[in-house]
Design an enzyme around this catalytic site. Structure first.
Site, short mmCIF file in Angstrom:
data_model
loop_
_atom_site.label_atom_id
_atom_site.label_comp_id
_atom_site.label_asym_id
_atom_site.label_seq_id
_atom_site.Cartn_x
_atom_site.Cartn_y
_atom_site.Cartn_z
N GLU A 84 -26.71 -26.72 6.61
CA GLU A 84 -28.10 -26.41 6.23
C GLU A 84 -28.37 -26.88 4.80
OE1 GLU A 84 -30.36 -25.67 8.36
OE2 GLU A 84 -28.89 -25.40 9.96
N GLU A 118 -29.90 -34.66 11.40
CA GLU A 118 -28.80 -33.77 11.80
C GLU A 118 -27.45 -34.41 11.52
OE1 GLU A 118 -29.02 -30.57 12.63
OE2 GLU A 118 -31.18 -30.81 12.32
#
Length: 186
Positions: free
Chosen positions: A52, A103
């Site tokens: 994250e 991602e």
């Protein structure tokens, strides 16, 4: 550790059974209690947080906002912003492929983050193994690359790491971690 060390990060726990985490602009990272319980150990939790933080380092939220504004502007200029077919085409052709790259980039940053801190890098693909049974949608319909693809990419990165840099393998105490998260609400 982060590739943007001047940013003041804020970490929040969200009381929710879902296995989820997300990051927003300005250094905010949110992790659900469901994810914390799903992790076997601190290293696996650290791998999610490192990922994250990778989104923040990559400025992915800002890029997504720009892309959304551009797509909306193009659709408005063409007079077709209400077209379901055009919205679907923009989603599948513009937003999702870039999101999958975000991602992958966050996985790279995340692995760097946890390895630099001394966590076992194998914790990252180990946590993703847990996601294999989650019934994710086909890769082309997902904002994330397939879990198998991400695991393979991470294992390839780990195999390239200097073994001398992996002296520490922090965060692998499953029983101690599970005792800490056993009482979490959610």
């Amino acid at each position: 550790f982060s590739q943007r060390p001047n940013l003041d990060y804020v970490f929040q726990v969200v009381e929710d059974d879902a296995v989820n985490a997300f990051a927003t602009m300005g250094g905010y990272v949110y992790v659900t209690t469901g994810l914390m319980r799903a992790a076997d150990n601190e290293a696996q939790l650290a791998s999610v947080i490192g990922h994250e933080i990778g989104h923040i380092v990559g400025r992915h939220s800002v890029q997504q906002l720009r892309k959304a504004a551009i797509a909306q502007g193009l659709m408005s200029a063409a007079g077709v912003e209400d077209s379901v077919l055009v919205n679907l085409a923009v989603e599948l052709g513009v937003r999702r492929p870039h999101s999958r790259e975000d991602e992958r980039e966050s996985d790279v940053y995340g692995l760097d983050n946890i390895t630099e801190l001394g966590y076992d890098p194998a914790a990252m693909p180990a946590f993703m193994e847990k996601l294999l049974g989650s019934g994710s949608p086909p890769q082309f319909l997902s904002t994330h690359p397939s879990v198998n693809s991400r695991i393979n990419d991470l294992n390839a990165q780990i195999s390239q790491l200097d073994p001398a840099s992996l002296n520490q393998r922090l965060g692998l105490e499953n029983d101690a971690y599970q005792a800490k998260v056993a009482g979490l609400p959610g």
